[in-house]
Motif scaffolding. Structure first.
Motif, short mmCIF file in Angstrom:
data_model
loop_
_atom_site.label_atom_id
_atom_site.label_comp_id
_atom_site.label_asym_id
_atom_site.label_seq_id
_atom_site.Cartn_x
_atom_site.Cartn_y
_atom_site.Cartn_z
N UNK A 90 0.72 -1.11 -0.02
CA UNK A 90 0.10 0.11 0.07
C UNK A 90 0.82 1.38 -0.07
N UNK A 91 2.20 1.34 -0.63
CA UNK A 91 2.98 2.40 -0.66
C UNK A 91 2.98 3.30 -1.96
N UNK A 92 2.58 2.45 -2.92
CA UNK A 92 2.79 2.71 -4.40
C UNK A 92 1.59 2.37 -5.20
N UNK A 93 1.35 2.90 -6.37
CA UNK A 93 0.34 2.19 -7.11
C UNK A 93 1.01 2.41 -8.83
N UNK A 94 0.80 1.33 -9.44
CA UNK A 94 0.83 1.41 -11.06
C UNK A 94 -0.26 2.13 -11.72
N UNK A 95 -0.10 3.13 -12.77
CA UNK A 95 -1.03 3.53 -13.52
C UNK A 95 -0.75 3.42 -14.98
N UNK A 107 3.24 5.56 -8.97
CA UNK A 107 2.77 6.85 -8.04
C UNK A 107 2.89 6.59 -6.73
N UNK A 108 3.35 7.49 -5.68
CA UNK A 108 3.48 7.47 -4.32
C UNK A 108 2.10 7.53 -3.67
N UNK A 109 1.86 6.64 -2.93
CA UNK A 109 0.36 6.81 -2.26
C UNK A 109 0.56 7.54 -0.97
N UNK A 110 -0.36 7.97 -0.08
CA UNK A 110 -0.34 8.75 1.02
C UNK A 110 0.51 8.06 2.13
N UNK A 111 0.32 6.82 2.21
CA UNK A 111 1.14 5.90 3.41
C UNK A 111 2.50 5.88 2.93
N UNK A 112 2.85 5.64 1.62
CA UNK A 112 4.35 5.72 1.04
C UNK A 112 4.86 7.10 1.40
#
Length: 143
Positions: A90-95, A107-112
């Protein structure tokens, strides 16, 4: 374009070796401290480096896997595996790419972003110390 010539080993002084030894020692001390800080926050050093490079990417807060592999000095397939582990945490996501749908953006997520900020803050005192120490006169190579 010609490459700069490597210095002749015989032209290195004892002081050059002492400086290089000290630099490598201080670098290793910094890396050890960083490894411990990362583990205290539940991350591996590579996971933190990935988050750091996303947060610190010039002009944006995302990067392609290829750009991250370059920053990490890692193989593409190893970087893909690292991104997958960070995504599962839950640190990043791919788009899909905005301009090129074949390209994947990480992309960096809020937790990351929060973890990257906390860990980076813990590095600041040692970075300041290193900057002061390594900016001392005499840290260049001897003529």
């Amino acid at each position: 374009m010609s490459r700069p010539r490597d210095p002749c080993p015989e032209s290195l002084s004892k002081q050059d070796f002492e400086r290089l030894s000290h630099f490598r020692y201080r670098l290793r001390c910094f890396l050890r401290l960083s490894e411990n800080i990362c583990r205290e926050h539940g991350l591996t050093p590579l996971q933190y480096q990935l988050l750091l490079h996303l947060k610190g990417f010039e002009g944006r807060e995302w990067a392609t896997v290829g750009e991250l592999a370059e920053r990490l000095q890692a193989k593409h397939h190893g970087t893909v595996a690292l991104v997958q582990r960070c995504e599962a945490a839950g640190l990043v996501e791919r788009r899909r790419g905005r301009d090129d749908r074949r390209r994947m953006e990480v992309h960096l997520l809020a937790r990351g972003a929060r973890l990257a900020a906390r860990i980076a803050a813990r590095h600041q005192p040692e970075l300041l110390h290193l900057r002061e120490e390594l900016s001392l006169p005499g840290w260049g190579m001897s003529p």
